[in-house]
Design a protein around this motif. Structure first.
Motif, mmCIF file in Angstrom:
data_model
loop_
_atom_site.group_PDB
_atom_site.id
_atom_site.type_symbol
_atom_site.label_atom_id
_atom_site.label_comp_id
_atom_site.label_asym_id
_atom_site.label_seq_id
_atom_site.Cartn_x
_atom_site.Cartn_y
_atom_site.Cartn_z
ATOM 1 N N ALA A 11 28.498 12.247 44.386
ATOM 2 C CA ALA A 11 27.368 11.387 44.041
ATOM 3 C C ALA A 11 27.753 10.395 42.951
ATOM 4 C CB ALA A 11 26.188 12.241 43.585
ATOM 5 N N LEU A 12 28.433 10.875 41.909
ATOM 6 C CA LEU A 12 28.860 9.985 40.830
ATOM 7 C C LEU A 12 29.836 8.925 41.334
ATOM 8 C CD1 LEU A 12 29.297 12.448 37.827
ATOM 9 C CD2 LEU A 12 27.871 10.401 37.846
ATOM 10 N N LYS A 13 30.803 9.335 42.154
ATOM 11 C CA LYS A 13 31.772 8.381 42.686
ATOM 12 C C LYS A 13 31.086 7.287 43.500
ATOM 13 C CE LYS A 13 35.733 11.537 43.072
ATOM 14 N NZ LYS A 13 36.610 12.264 44.025
ATOM 15 N N SER A 14 30.034 7.652 44.209
ATOM 16 C CA SER A 14 29.396 6.708 45.125
ATOM 17 C C SER A 14 28.503 5.690 44.424
ATOM 18 C CB SER A 14 28.582 7.466 46.182
ATOM 19 O OG SER A 14 27.480 8.139 45.599
ATOM 20 N N VAL A 15 28.218 5.894 43.115
ATOM 21 C CA VAL A 15 27.373 4.914 42.408
ATOM 22 C C VAL A 15 28.081 4.243 41.241
ATOM 23 C CG1 VAL A 15 25.261 6.137 43.061
ATOM 24 C CG2 VAL A 15 26.301 6.606 40.833
ATOM 25 N N LEU A 16 29.124 4.867 40.693
ATOM 26 C CA LEU A 16 29.766 4.315 39.496
ATOM 27 C C LEU A 16 30.290 2.903 39.705
ATOM 28 C CD1 LEU A 16 31.711 7.336 37.978
ATOM 29 C CD2 LEU A 16 30.005 5.937 36.809
ATOM 30 N N PHE A 17 30.760 2.592 40.906
ATOM 31 C CA PHE A 17 31.341 1.266 41.150
ATOM 32 C C PHE A 17 30.331 0.149 40.957
ATOM 33 C CE2 PHE A 17 29.243 1.878 45.166
ATOM 34 C CZ PHE A 17 28.928 0.611 45.602
ATOM 35 N N ALA A 18 29.027 0.463 41.088
ATOM 36 C CA ALA A 18 28.004 -0.572 41.014
ATOM 37 C C ALA A 18 27.538 -0.847 39.595
ATOM 38 C CB ALA A 18 26.801 -0.175 41.876
ATOM 39 N N ALA A 19 27.894 0.005 38.647
ATOM 40 C CA ALA A 19 27.433 -0.161 37.271
ATOM 41 C C ALA A 19 28.116 -1.345 36.602
ATOM 42 C CB ALA A 19 27.684 1.111 36.467
ATOM 43 N N SER A 20 27.435 -1.934 35.642
ATOM 44 C CA SER A 20 28.012 -3.038 34.883
ATOM 45 C C SER A 20 29.192 -2.540 34.057
ATOM 46 C CB SER A 20 26.952 -3.644 33.952
ATOM 47 O OG SER A 20 27.533 -4.566 33.057
ATOM 48 N N THR A 21 30.202 -3.391 33.905
ATOM 49 C CA THR A 21 31.359 -3.060 33.066
ATOM 50 C C THR A 21 31.206 -3.626 31.660
ATOM 51 O OG1 THR A 21 32.525 -5.036 33.865
ATOM 52 C CG2 THR A 21 32.913 -2.961 35.047
ATOM 53 N N ASP A 22 30.047 -4.211 31.375
ATOM 54 C CA ASP A 22 29.804 -4.857 30.086
ATOM 55 C C ASP A 22 29.072 -3.897 29.144
ATOM 56 O OD1 ASP A 22 29.224 -6.439 27.940
ATOM 57 O OD2 ASP A 22 28.091 -7.953 29.054
ATOM 58 N N PRO A 23 29.735 -3.377 28.108
ATOM 59 C CA PRO A 23 29.074 -2.447 27.181
ATOM 60 C C PRO A 23 27.958 -3.091 26.380
ATOM 61 C CG PRO A 23 31.255 -3.040 26.370
ATOM 62 C CD PRO A 23 31.148 -3.592 27.757
ATOM 63 N N GLU A 24 27.896 -4.429 26.390
ATOM 64 C CA GLU A 24 26.810 -5.107 25.691
ATOM 65 C C GLU A 24 25.504 -5.030 26.478
ATOM 66 O OE1 GLU A 24 27.067 -6.401 22.629
ATOM 67 O OE2 GLU A 24 29.096 -5.566 22.646
ATOM 68 N N ARG A 25 25.562 -4.495 27.683
ATOM 69 C CA ARG A 25 24.356 -4.304 28.503
ATOM 70 C C ARG A 25 24.199 -2.799 28.744
ATOM 71 N NH1 ARG A 25 25.157 -7.738 33.729
ATOM 72 N NH2 ARG A 25 22.884 -7.828 33.765
ATOM 73 N N PRO A 26 23.805 -2.056 27.725
ATOM 74 C CA PRO A 26 23.851 -0.588 27.793
ATOM 75 C C PRO A 26 23.025 0.024 28.918
ATOM 76 C CG PRO A 26 22.580 -1.337 25.897
ATOM 77 C CD PRO A 26 23.285 -2.528 26.439
ATOM 78 N N HIS A 27 21.905 -0.602 29.285
ATOM 79 C CA HIS A 27 21.082 -0.015 30.339
ATOM 80 C C HIS A 27 21.677 -0.221 31.732
ATOM 81 C CE1 HIS A 27 18.030 -0.032 27.106
ATOM 82 N NE2 HIS A 27 17.693 1.101 27.686
ATOM 83 N N LEU A 28 22.629 -1.158 31.849
ATOM 84 C CA LEU A 28 23.318 -1.364 33.117
ATOM 85 C C LEU A 28 24.723 -0.769 33.089
ATOM 86 C CD1 LEU A 28 22.303 -5.049 33.968
ATOM 87 C CD2 LEU A 28 21.113 -2.915 34.517
ATOM 88 N N HIS A 29 25.286 -0.594 31.900
ATOM 89 C CA HIS A 29 26.610 0.036 31.721
ATOM 90 C C HIS A 29 26.381 1.543 31.655
ATOM 91 C CE1 HIS A 29 30.827 0.065 30.639
ATOM 92 N NE2 HIS A 29 30.593 0.695 29.509
ATOM 93 N N ALA A 30 25.792 2.068 32.740
ATOM 94 C CA ALA A 30 25.299 3.443 32.703
ATOM 95 C C ALA A 30 24.957 3.908 34.114
ATOM 96 C CB ALA A 30 24.059 3.518 31.810
ATOM 97 N N VAL A 31 24.634 5.191 34.204
ATOM 98 C CA VAL A 31 24.149 5.787 35.449
ATOM 99 C C VAL A 31 22.827 6.471 35.156
ATOM 100 C CG1 VAL A 31 24.546 7.526 37.242
ATOM 101 C CG2 VAL A 31 26.454 6.134 36.403
#
Length: 214
Positions: A11-31
């Motif tokens: 489950a984690l593998k299947s969603v991690l690719f879609a998360a933002s890589t920008d740590p300045e956007r904490p709510h998107l740099h997350a699962v």
């Protein structure tokens, strides 16, 4: 609730690719983990596309938390390395425990539910929207890589309105779905003629989208 270690890792593998890589956007740099009723769901998005995984679980609940990317990747590493086959999950406290180890993830301050950004609204107003075919192609390629099945077709379904996201699914992983969000055209609707012309271009976008699903 208890879950198979391999299922949670997948489950984690299947969603991690879609998360933002920008740590300045904490709510998107997350699962985001959501446990509602007897469904456990994981969501991640970078603002252009989003991935979702969901499955039925033996216990009912009503909680959701947002786990920072660094914690999600660390948890995935632990799941990959462990020789345990079952894991107990408490979504409300973000605790994951096997018979050999216990991990409590840190949390992003609870902001808006990630799913709220899928509705294509900006400042409470609806404007002219279009789907960027580059996002569709990128999402489809990343989706196939995430589920480990590159030589499969990705099915793309259009929503009922121009503000609806596109839904990408694959028969190789029916529990996973990817949404590609529409983007606003123009500036706050001031350039009505340009917006109309851009919306008209959506008639040709299906050809570009089709290339994402070989």
């Amino acid at each position: 609730m208890e879950l198979e270690v391999l299922k949670l890792a997948g489950a984690l593998k299947s969603v991690l690719f879609a998360a933002s890589t920008d740590p300045e956007r904490p709510h998107l740099h997350a699962v985001q983990f959501t446990h509602r009723g007897d469904i456990l769901a994981l969501h991640a998005t970078n603002g252009h596309w989003a991935a979702m995984w969901s499955d039925a679980v033996p216990e009912e609940g009503d909680a959701w938390v947002t786990m920072p990317m660094v914690d999600a990747k660390f948890l995935l590493s632990m799941l990959t390395l462990t020789d345990c086959d079952r894991i107990d999950i408490d979504v409300a406290s973000c605790v994951f425990q096997t018979r050999k180890w216990r991990f409590q993830a840190s949390l992003v301050d609870q902001g808006p539910d990630i799913k709220a950004i899928f509705d294509g609204r900006e400042n409470g107003k609806l404007g002219a929207f279009a789907v960027n075919p580059d996002y569709v192609r990128g999402a489809a390629q990343a989706f196939k890589a995430a589920i480990g099945a590159r030589n499969v077709s990705v099915e793309i379904a259009c929503g009922p309105t121009e503000t609806s996201p596109l839904l990408l699914t694959c028969s190789a992983a029916p529990e996973v779905a990817v949404l590609v969000m529409p983007m606003r055209l123009g500036a706050d609707g001031d350039n009505a003629e340009q917006e109309k012309a851009d919306v008209d271009k959506q008639r040709t976008i299906e050809d570009a989208i089709a290339k994402a699903a070989p």
